[in-house]
Design a protein around this motif. Sequence first.
Motif, mmCIF file in Angstrom:
data_model
loop_
_atom_site.group_PDB
_atom_site.id
_atom_site.type_symbol
_atom_site.label_atom_id
_atom_site.label_comp_id
_atom_site.label_asym_id
_atom_site.label_seq_id
_atom_site.Cartn_x
_atom_site.Cartn_y
_atom_site.Cartn_z
ATOM 1 N N LEU A 206 0.879 -1.185 0.000
ATOM 2 C CA LEU A 206 0.000 0.000 0.000
ATOM 3 C C LEU A 206 0.909 1.226 0.000
ATOM 4 O O LEU A 206 1.173 1.823 1.048
ATOM 5 N N PRO A 207 1.413 1.630 -1.159
ATOM 6 C CA PRO A 207 2.485 2.637 -1.213
ATOM 7 C C PRO A 207 2.114 3.985 -0.599
ATOM 8 O O PRO A 207 2.982 4.756 -0.241
ATOM 9 N N GLY A 208 0.833 4.266 -0.426
ATOM 10 C CA GLY A 208 0.464 5.556 0.151
ATOM 11 C C GLY A 208 0.596 5.630 1.659
ATOM 12 O O GLY A 208 0.483 6.714 2.235
ATOM 13 N N LEU A 209 0.823 4.491 2.332
ATOM 14 C CA LEU A 209 0.861 4.524 3.798
ATOM 15 C C LEU A 209 2.084 5.292 4.295
ATOM 16 O O LEU A 209 3.205 5.009 3.868
ATOM 17 N N PRO A 210 1.901 6.221 5.213
ATOM 18 C CA PRO A 210 3.036 7.028 5.693
ATOM 19 C C PRO A 210 3.849 6.300 6.760
ATOM 20 O O PRO A 210 3.871 6.685 7.926
ATOM 21 N N ILE A 211 4.503 5.211 6.367
ATOM 22 C CA ILE A 211 5.272 4.406 7.331
ATOM 23 C C ILE A 211 6.759 4.692 7.170
ATOM 24 O O ILE A 211 7.283 4.673 6.054
ATOM 25 N N LEU A 212 7.404 4.940 8.293
ATOM 26 C CA LEU A 212 8.828 5.260 8.275
ATOM 27 C C LEU A 212 9.577 4.152 8.999
ATOM 28 O O LEU A 212 9.192 3.777 10.110
ATOM 29 N N PRO A 213 10.629 3.616 8.402
ATOM 30 C CA PRO A 213 11.395 2.582 9.104
ATOM 31 C C PRO A 213 12.223 3.179 10.236
ATOM 32 O O PRO A 213 12.838 4.241 10.062
ATOM 33 N N ARG A 214 12.205 2.551 11.381
ATOM 34 C CA ARG A 214 13.011 3.037 12.521
ATOM 35 C C ARG A 214 13.724 1.837 13.133
ATOM 36 O O ARG A 214 13.128 1.034 13.840
ATOM 37 N N SER A 215 14.989 1.746 12.839
ATOM 38 C CA SER A 215 15.779 0.586 13.269
ATOM 39 C C SER A 215 16.096 0.658 14.761
ATOM 40 O O SER A 215 16.105 1.739 15.354
ATOM 41 N N SER A 269 18.262 1.027 20.722
ATOM 42 C CA SER A 269 18.442 2.352 20.114
ATOM 43 C C SER A 269 17.297 2.655 19.157
ATOM 44 O O SER A 269 16.442 1.804 18.905
ATOM 45 N N ARG A 270 17.267 3.848 18.624
ATOM 46 C CA ARG A 270 16.278 4.244 17.601
ATOM 47 C C ARG A 270 17.006 5.003 16.510
ATOM 48 O O ARG A 270 17.549 6.079 16.767
ATOM 49 N N GLU A 271 17.034 4.414 15.299
ATOM 50 C CA GLU A 271 17.675 5.103 14.172
ATOM 51 C C GLU A 271 16.681 5.181 13.019
ATOM 52 O O GLU A 271 15.990 4.194 12.738
ATOM 53 N N ASN A 272 16.660 6.318 12.383
ATOM 54 C CA ASN A 272 15.692 6.505 11.299
ATOM 55 C C ASN A 272 16.198 5.935 9.977
ATOM 56 O O ASN A 272 16.482 6.660 9.034
ATOM 57 N N HIS A 273 16.331 4.621 9.921
ATOM 58 C CA HIS A 273 16.600 3.933 8.660
ATOM 59 C C HIS A 273 16.034 2.529 8.789
ATOM 60 O O HIS A 273 15.625 2.110 9.877
ATOM 61 N N GLY A 274 16.035 1.786 7.677
ATOM 62 C CA GLY A 274 15.366 0.491 7.686
ATOM 63 C C GLY A 274 16.277 -0.670 7.396
ATOM 64 O O GLY A 274 15.828 -1.688 6.858
ATOM 65 N N ASP A 275 17.550 -0.554 7.752
ATOM 66 C CA ASP A 275 18.480 -1.635 7.447
ATOM 67 C C ASP A 275 18.685 -2.516 8.683
ATOM 68 O O ASP A 275 19.398 -2.135 9.611
ATOM 69 N N PRO A 276 18.093 -3.715 8.703
ATOM 70 C CA PRO A 276 18.228 -4.563 9.887
ATOM 71 C C PRO A 276 19.612 -5.200 9.998
ATOM 72 O O PRO A 276 19.942 -5.816 10.996
ATOM 73 N N GLY A 277 20.427 -5.045 8.943
ATOM 74 C CA GLY A 277 21.756 -5.651 8.965
ATOM 75 C C GLY A 277 22.822 -4.732 9.552
ATOM 76 O O GLY A 277 23.957 -5.138 9.754
ATOM 77 N N THR A 278 22.455 -3.511 9.832
ATOM 78 C CA THR A 278 23.464 -2.556 10.302
ATOM 79 C C THR A 278 23.645 -2.646 11.806
ATOM 80 O O THR A 278 22.698 -2.489 12.564
ATOM 81 N N VAL A 279 24.867 -2.921 12.235
ATOM 82 C CA VAL A 279 25.193 -2.854 13.660
ATOM 83 C C VAL A 279 26.192 -1.721 13.828
ATOM 84 O O VAL A 279 27.243 -1.713 13.212
#
Length: 386
Positions: A206-215, A269-279
């Motif tokens: 649903l591309p219109g949903l205003p969802i932001l990834p927060r790692s 932590s809370r980071e504003n990106h969606g990469d689950p592989g980043t440590v």
Amino acid sequence: MQNYDHDVIIAGAGIVGAAIAYHLAIAGLRVAVVDATGPAAAASGASDGAVSVASKKPGPMARLANASLLYTRDLAATGPLAGGFASRPAHIFGTGGAEIAAMDALIEKLAALAGPVRVVGDGPASRLPGMGAGIERLVTLDGEGHMPGHKAVRAYLATPGITPIWPAPVLGFDSDDRSVTLRLADRSLRAGRLVLALGVSTAAVLPGLPILPRSGQLLITDRGPPNELSGALTAAAYLVAKTVDAPTVPLSPVVLDPLATGQYLIGSSRENHGDPGTVDFATLRSILTRAVSVWPALRQRRVIRAFAGVRAAVSDGLPIVGPIAGDNRVFVATGFEGDGICLSALIGREVALMLRGLAPEAGVAADLARLSPSRFAPALLAAGAA
Ligand SMILES: Cc1cc2nc3c(=O)[nH]c(=O)nc-3n(C[C@H](O)[C@H](O)[C@H](O)COP(=O)(O)OP(=O)(O)OC[C@H]3O[C@@H](n4cnc5c(N)ncnc54)[C@H](O)[C@@H]3O)c2cc1C
């Protein structure tokens, strides 16, 4: 009975999809749960698991968390969450103006809620044996609990009447006034209703949903003597981090959760990106440094794993739950950011009632209505376009 493959298809085998599936299955509906990977493959399997009212924003989120905590306790006493949910105290500690102010606000919020979570101690940190120096204040709460997401997901999905379908990435869907069709790579599935509970990936369908990834990043230690610490040890900065943007958080928002295995889960932590592989080692160092200073017994432990998960944050801070605009066959349940483990039991029950055309349980209707996708109606016109 209609000629569907299933009465309801749930796309997403995270804790939200699994809780909805459970509530539909015990009501006698034929439910399929479809996942790209498998149960608890995303945020639900990479989270802390606090079932916490203290950390919720005042207003709808705190009231819904209150109701969900009570219902989670019921499901643990007599239902599928037996052995998954454990009640435990929560110790909130703080140093300095911003943290002390957050603790004052917490006490005010809990008093106004008058729910199951109560303040049972408020004083200098030295009242907790084993606690490190330099902490000004400790508030102890009774009534909250902890529930590992992966355990709850598996328990819900073990219910008879649920058909698991994975690995099967969802590509999109079509709906008309008779049925809804879910498009997978090698086939299509037809049902009376569809629930999109794909976490942060719901926006891909649903591309219109205003969802932001927060790692968010977590650490886990090896096993040691259990019960060194009686409950979660949470920096008041964590309460601040849940209500404002991360850069304004004064100190590391550490949460130390002692697990039944004798391990400590340390986050997050809370980071504003969606990469689950980043440590990110700087972030982990900051979390660990504060964790060790507040609980020095941690020096005897080894960190055996660091991992990250991605929360689905929504621009207005509320989850998105309900039928999508103009379509009574397709429902959304996403956007739970850092609160999905806590809210899942209530959301599972309430979405199942919606799907069956029944009224919400008394007391939650007004707050649930605030979560409706209709608040984003124009954006949702791109439905099903993946
Ligand atoms: C570090 C961290 C700590 C947290 N701590 C807490 C906490 O203490 N308390 C709390 O209440 N919450 C916490 N949370 C938040 C909580 O984990 C989430 O809100 C919750 O797990 C969301 O569940 P969900 O079912 O909506 O989504 P998810 O668990 O993300 O599930 C979505 C599912 O959809 C599947 N999927 C995705 N795309 C597709 C596709 N195209 N086709 C098919 N399947 C697909 C995925 O494989 C996944 O299984 C934390 C989260 C993180 C990251």
